[in-house]
Scaffold this active site. Structure first.
Site, PDB file in Angstrom:
ATOM      1  N   THR A  18      62.508   0.878  18.412  1.00 37.57           N
ATOM      2  CA  THR A  18      62.967   0.810  17.083  1.00 37.57           C
ATOM      3  C   THR A  18      63.937  -0.347  16.845  1.00 37.57           C
ATOM      4  O   THR A  18      63.679  -1.271  16.094  1.00 37.57           O
ATOM      5  CB  THR A  18      63.431   2.352  16.811  1.00 37.57           C
ATOM      6  N   GLU A  39      58.585  -4.928  26.557  1.00 38.60           N
ATOM      7  CA  GLU A  39      58.422  -3.747  26.447  1.00 38.60           C
ATOM      8  C   GLU A  39      57.601  -3.008  27.665  1.00 38.60           C
ATOM      9  O   GLU A  39      56.766  -3.625  27.912  1.00 38.60           O
ATOM     10  CB  GLU A  39      57.609  -3.434  25.263  1.00 38.60           C
ATOM     11  N   ALA A  40      58.120  -2.053  28.271  1.00 37.75           N
ATOM     12  CA  ALA A  40      57.623  -1.280  29.402  1.00 37.75           C
ATOM     13  C   ALA A  40      56.260  -0.563  28.932  1.00 37.75           C
ATOM     14  O   ALA A  40      55.373  -0.497  29.771  1.00 37.75           O
ATOM     15  CB  ALA A  40      58.617  -0.186  29.832  1.00 37.75           C
ATOM     16  N   ASN A  97      58.013   9.947  16.526  1.00 37.39           N
ATOM     17  CA  ASN A  97      59.000  10.754  15.784  1.00 37.39           C
ATOM     18  C   ASN A  97      58.579  11.519  14.741  1.00 37.39           C
ATOM     19  O   ASN A  97      57.060  11.309  14.175  1.00 37.39           O
ATOM     20  CB  ASN A  97      60.245  10.100  15.671  1.00 37.39           C
ATOM     21  N   HIS A 546      67.909  13.197  19.663  1.00 38.95           N
ATOM     22  CA  HIS A 546      68.683  12.238  18.938  1.00 38.95           C
ATOM     23  C   HIS A 546      69.737  11.712  20.104  1.00 38.95           C
ATOM     24  O   HIS A 546      71.049  11.689  19.972  1.00 38.95           O
ATOM     25  CB  HIS A 546      69.345  12.857  17.469  1.00 38.95           C
ATOM     26  N   ALA A 579      70.410   3.033  19.928  1.00 37.81           N
ATOM     27  CA  ALA A 579      71.122   4.277  19.445  1.00 37.81           C
ATOM     28  C   ALA A 579      72.223   4.439  20.514  1.00 37.81           C
ATOM     29  O   ALA A 579      73.356   5.194  20.212  1.00 37.81           O
ATOM     30  CB  ALA A 579      70.214   5.435  19.784  1.00 37.81           C
TER      31      ALA A 579
HETATM   32  C1  LIG Z   1      59.966  13.434  19.451  1.00 38.39           C
HETATM   33  C2  LIG Z   1      61.187  12.796  18.443  1.00 38.39           C
HETATM   34  C3  LIG Z   1      61.007  13.038  17.321  1.00 38.39           C
HETATM   35  C4  LIG Z   1      61.957  12.256  16.481  1.00 38.39           C
HETATM   36  N1  LIG Z   1      62.144  12.704  15.090  1.00 38.39           N
HETATM   37  C5  LIG Z   1      62.703  12.000  14.346  1.00 38.39           C
HETATM   38  C6  LIG Z   1      62.732  12.161  12.721  1.00 38.39           C
HETATM   39  O1  LIG Z   1      62.128  12.713  12.240  1.00 38.39           O
HETATM   40  N2  LIG Z   1      63.595  11.577  12.157  1.00 38.39           N
HETATM   41  C7  LIG Z   1      64.696  10.526  12.599  1.00 38.39           C
HETATM   42  O2  LIG Z   1      65.518   9.926  11.972  1.00 38.39           O
HETATM   43  N3  LIG Z   1      64.687  10.363  13.929  1.00 38.39           N
HETATM   44  C8  LIG Z   1      63.910  10.931  14.944  1.00 38.39           C
HETATM   45  N4  LIG Z   1      63.905  10.809  16.328  1.00 38.39           N
HETATM   46  C9  LIG Z   1      64.927   9.885  16.888  1.00 38.39           C
HETATM   47  C10 LIG Z   1      64.426   8.424  16.582  1.00 38.39           C
HETATM   48  O3  LIG Z   1      63.313   8.260  16.640  1.00 38.39           O
HETATM   49  C11 LIG Z   1      65.149   7.892  17.769  1.00 38.39           C
HETATM   50  O4  LIG Z   1      66.555   8.114  17.940  1.00 38.39           O
HETATM   51  C12 LIG Z   1      65.076   6.275  17.835  1.00 38.39           C
HETATM   52  O5  LIG Z   1      63.752   6.110  17.342  1.00 38.39           O
HETATM   53  C13 LIG Z   1      65.688   5.465  18.990  1.00 38.39           C
HETATM   54  O6  LIG Z   1      65.649   4.128  18.785  1.00 38.39           O
HETATM   55  P1  LIG Z   1      65.812   3.143  19.957  1.00 38.39           P
HETATM   56  O7  LIG Z   1      65.744   1.909  19.540  1.00 38.39           O
HETATM   57  O8  LIG Z   1      67.445   3.473  20.291  1.00 38.39           O
HETATM   58  O9  LIG Z   1      65.113   3.579  21.241  1.00 38.39           O
HETATM   59  P2  LIG Z   1      63.428   3.790  21.307  1.00 38.39           P
HETATM   60  O10 LIG Z   1      62.807   3.486  20.090  1.00 38.39           O
HETATM   61  O11 LIG Z   1      63.324   4.713  22.077  1.00 38.39           O
HETATM   62  O12 LIG Z   1      63.204   2.165  22.051  1.00 38.39           O
HETATM   63  C14 LIG Z   1      63.358   1.984  23.200  1.00 38.39           C
HETATM   64  C15 LIG Z   1      62.264   1.035  24.027  1.00 38.39           C
HETATM   65  O13 LIG Z   1      62.725   0.252  25.029  1.00 38.39           O
HETATM   66  C16 LIG Z   1      61.740   0.737  26.063  1.00 38.39           C
HETATM   67  N5  LIG Z   1      62.086   0.434  27.465  1.00 38.39           N
HETATM   68  C17 LIG Z   1      62.911   1.385  28.219  1.00 38.39           C
HETATM   69  N6  LIG Z   1      63.382   1.115  29.220  1.00 38.39           N
HETATM   70  C18 LIG Z   1      62.831   0.130  29.400  1.00 38.39           C
HETATM   71  C19 LIG Z   1      62.889  -1.043  30.421  1.00 38.39           C
HETATM   72  N7  LIG Z   1      63.714  -0.991  31.682  1.00 38.39           N
HETATM   73  N8  LIG Z   1      61.941  -2.382  30.256  1.00 38.39           N
HETATM   74  C20 LIG Z   1      61.470  -2.498  29.238  1.00 38.39           C
HETATM   75  N9  LIG Z   1      61.185  -1.824  28.210  1.00 38.39           N
HETATM   76  C21 LIG Z   1      62.131  -0.547  28.238  1.00 38.39           C
HETATM   77  C22 LIG Z   1      60.994   1.905  25.732  1.00 38.39           C
HETATM   78  O14 LIG Z   1      59.671   2.161  26.334  1.00 38.39           O
HETATM   79  C23 LIG Z   1      61.106   1.952  24.169  1.00 38.39           C
HETATM   80  O15 LIG Z   1      59.915   1.283  23.529  1.00 38.39           O
HETATM   81  C24 LIG Z   1      62.974  11.311  16.940  1.00 38.39           C
HETATM   82  C25 LIG Z   1      62.675  11.076  18.154  1.00 38.39           C
HETATM   83  C26 LIG Z   1      61.860  11.891  19.136  1.00 38.39           C
HETATM   84  C27 LIG Z   1      61.677  11.472  20.631  1.00 38.39           C
END
Ligand SMILES: Cc1cc2nc3c(=O)[nH]c(=O)nc-3n(C[C@H](O)[C@H](O)[C@H](O)COP(=O)(O)OP(=O)(O)OC[C@H]3O[C@@H](n4cnc5c(N)ncnc54)[C@H](O)[C@@H]3O)c2cc1C
Length: 611
Positions: A18, A39-40, A97, A546, A579
């Site tokens: 995200t 990306e993994a 999500n 979250h 996050a």
């Molecule tokens: C089931 C579910 C339902 C949800 N529903 C909602 C909702 O309805 N509304 C809302 O507002 N929020 C919702 N959320 C929360 C929201 O989607 C997340 O908080 C947000 O997308 C997190 O973003 P991020 O960038 O922090 O992490 P992510 O989007 O998880 O991105 C992390 C990325 O890093 C990659 N990665 C990890 N480790 C490595 C590595 N060592 N090497 C390379 N790549 C790696 C992962 O594969 C992933 O693609 C939900 C989450 C989930 C899981």
């Protein structure tokens, strides 16, 4: 030496999720900067299981899409383990999500500022909540059904990448009744959620593109074919980053590349002038630890040389845990449980594929925020004050400085009658969040033959703090311990929140759609008993998905990991933007805040480039 090893990038973004894809799109706008995203997971753009909003539940627990983590046994939940889904595809968790679009309150960011973060007030973040999305108003019929007068299209985003709409085919009488139930129970205001300060019921729009009724998520919105074609932007997927390469430079650490692991297990280095971590709240701290940045105590357990003792890494983990009470639907009422019939699913899929209409176009989720409540409604201010005094002693002796400030902020939030302590959700389906190790798939499978509606009750401002740490260097298995309900006031507030369900289902609109005496669990038959409500909270506690705050933006002295320009303390050019940098979790669903923070992070980086 392969071409990957020989090339030096200006910036490597670790994690194409995200936040990571916001950075990819915004930073590659500067054609002079060469950007690489690693990306993994796989690039699954165009996959109908991701794109079809109504198929979301089929993704959870499937290792093609989901890392499928679990918590450690939870001490305050009788040893129960809770699943922790995380997106493992391009787009990260935005690909799996629930698509709910929710906005925090002004006070959430006052708290961020109180924790030493300049430039992160509500006023400064507000433009970014709009920059990331385009809002499409509901049709007049849907507007009327959902009582959407509180939303003003002029307040919303007009030209951002993520599409946000109300898919008409998904709503029905439960959403209408939900809106009136909170009014009837005396909880609500008429504020537009995007202005901060919403209390009462609302229907969150879905991150769905109304021109196709497909999921609008980081990969489809921020990694469009036009952006992907930029010559200065590259993507390496199915590649895992083991660690950041760091060296000493003028008394601090300089990041100069990453050690990557390809799908076949081979490792190689890729070099860059600076690095952004966007691997999410569980994995960004893991990568820091594997690289030698973290608590000395944790690193030494794994024989990792300590380059920077930063005890906040992986600590301060927060999540909006919730519990559930389900009610059998009144005779003749259809709920999503009808999807137990494979023939019906086939028909709905055909309808969706051929006409882009029907229930699969969105996710009919209703929400509400409430101040402290119990089975009688709003709790008197004097009683809230005595709860706060009993459990949240200001300036608690043994608290570290950062936690003391956090608790002072949480106390003021709890005592502010315009703020909310609990969130409520209505899902027109049975949801079973009980059991010792119930999987995501089991939790949403309609195992009971009747149709149900589930009310979720969650904490908006949890006091419990957990942690996530590595189980082995470069490992893919984080040790996740959210320590749900470890702070006793969390249980007190949540249990009273459960009691309020009694008041809600006695409101005429909702009452006529439910068999209010047919409840799961059976103990929910007497919600005026606080001890039973506590047991329901513990037995059925679940994650809101979250997790956040594990590389908190705070001064190092307060236990922080990144400064207010998102640079890791003790380093020159290593940033975290996902996050994990929230110092305290804002209320409600957090994806909008992840998008907004990442957008702001890119402006800060561009300022640094220009300096
Ligand atoms: C089931 C579910 C339902 C949800 N529903 C909602 C909702 O309805 N509304 C809302 O507002 N929020 C919702 N959320 C929360 C929201 O989607 C997340 O908080 C947000 O997308 C997190 O973003 P991020 O960038 O922090 O992490 P992510 O989007 O998880 O991105 C992390 C990325 O890093 C990659 N990665 C990890 N480790 C490595 C590595 N060592 N090497 C390379 N790549 C790696 C992962 O594969 C992933 O693609 C939900 C989450 C989930 C899981």
């Amino acid at each position: 030496m392969s071409s990957k090893e020989s090339k030096q990038y200006d910036m490597i973004i670790v994690g194409g999720g995200t936040a990571g894809l916001v950075a990819a799109a915004r930073l590659s706008e500067d054609g002079s900067k060469n950007i690489l995203v690693i990306e993994a997971g796989e690039d699954r753009r165009g996959d109908p299981r991701i794109d079809t909003p109504g198929l979301l539940m089929s993704l959870w627990g499937d290792v093609t899409y989901d890392w499928g983590f679990w918590t450690e046994p939870q001490e305050y939940l009788g040893g129960r383990q809770i699943p922790q889904p995380r997106g493992k595809v391009l787009g990260g968790s935005s690909a799996i999500n629930v698509t709910a679009t929710v906005y925090p309150t002004k006070r959430n960011f006052d708290s961020w500022e109180a924790l030493g973060n300049k430039g992160w007030s509500f006023k400064e973040l507000a433009p970014y909540y709009r920059k990331c999305h385009t809002f499409y108003p509901a049709s007049p019929e849907t507007h009327e059904l959902l009582s959407l007068d509180y939303m003003n299209p002029d307040n919303q985003g007009k030209d951002g990448p993520v599409r946000v709409c109300f898919p008409s085919g998904t709503y029905g009488p439960y959403q209408k009744a939900w809106m009136s139930a909170f009014k009837g129970a005396g909880v609500g205001n008429d504020r537009d959620p995007i202005l901060g300060g919403k209390v009462g019921a609302f229907i969150p729009p879905n991150t769905v593109d109304p021109s196709t009724y497909q999921r609008s998520y980081a990969a489809s919105a921020y990694f469009t074919p036009d952006i992907e074609r930029r010559p200065n932007l590259s993507l390496l997927n199915t590649t895992f980053v083991n660690r950041i390469l760091l060296r000493e430079s003028d008394g601090s650490l300089e990041a100069y590349g990453v050690e990557a692991r390809a799908g076949d297990g081979s490792t190689y280095n890729i070099y860059a002038k600076s690095i952004i971590l966007a691997a999410g709240a569980f994995q960004s701290p893991l990568i820091l630890e594997s690289s030698g940045i973290g608590s000395k105590h944790v690193l030494e357990q794994h024989s990792i040389p300590v380059l920077k003792h930063l005890p906040g890494v992986g600590e301060n983990l927060q999540d909006h845990c919730f519990t559930t009470v389900s009610f059998e639907a009144a005779d003749g009422q259809m709920t999503m449980d009808a999807a137990r019939d494979p023939e019906l699913v086939k028909t709905l899929l055909k309808q969706y594929t051929e006409t882009r209409t029907g229930p699969l176009t969105g996710v009919p989720y209703s929400l509400a925020f409430a101040p402290p409540v119990d089975f009688q409604g709003r709790i008197e201010q004097s009683k809230i004050e005595s709860l706060a005094s009993e459990y949240l002693v200001s300036g608690g002796k043994s608290l570290e400085a950062g936690m003391k400030t956090q608790y002072d902020e949480l106390r003021s939030t709890m005592l502010d009658p315009a703020e909310s302590t609990c969130w409520y959700g209505l899902t027109p389906a049975q949801v079973d969040t009980s059991g010792h190790r119930t999987s995501m798939a089991q939790s949403v499978s309609p195992s009971r033959p009747e149709n149900y509606v589930t009310i979720s009750i969650g904490l908006n401002h949890p006091l419990s703090r957990g942690h996530v740490h590595i189980s082995s260097p470069f490992g893919t298995e984080p040790r996740i311990d959210p320590k749900y309900l470890s702070h006793p006031l969390d249980l007190e507030i949540l249990a009273r929140g459960v009691q309020f369900v009694e008041k809600l289902v006695s409101q005429p609109g909702l009452k006529q759609l439910l068999k209010v005496d047919h409840r799961v669990p059976q103990e929910a038959g007497s919600l005026d008993d606080i001890e039973k409500a506590k047991q329901i909270a513990k037995d059925r506690l679940w994650t809101s998905y979250h997790p956040s705050c594990t590389c908190a933006m705070m001064p190092e002295a307060l236990g922080g990991v990144v400064n207010d320009r998102l640079v890791v303390h003790g380093t020159k050019n290593l940033r975290v933007i996902d996050a994990s940098i929230f110092p305290m979790i804002p209320l409600g669903n957090i994806q909008t805040t992840v998008y907004a923070v990442a957008e702001r992070a890119c402006d800060l980086i561009k300022e640094d480039w220009a300096a």
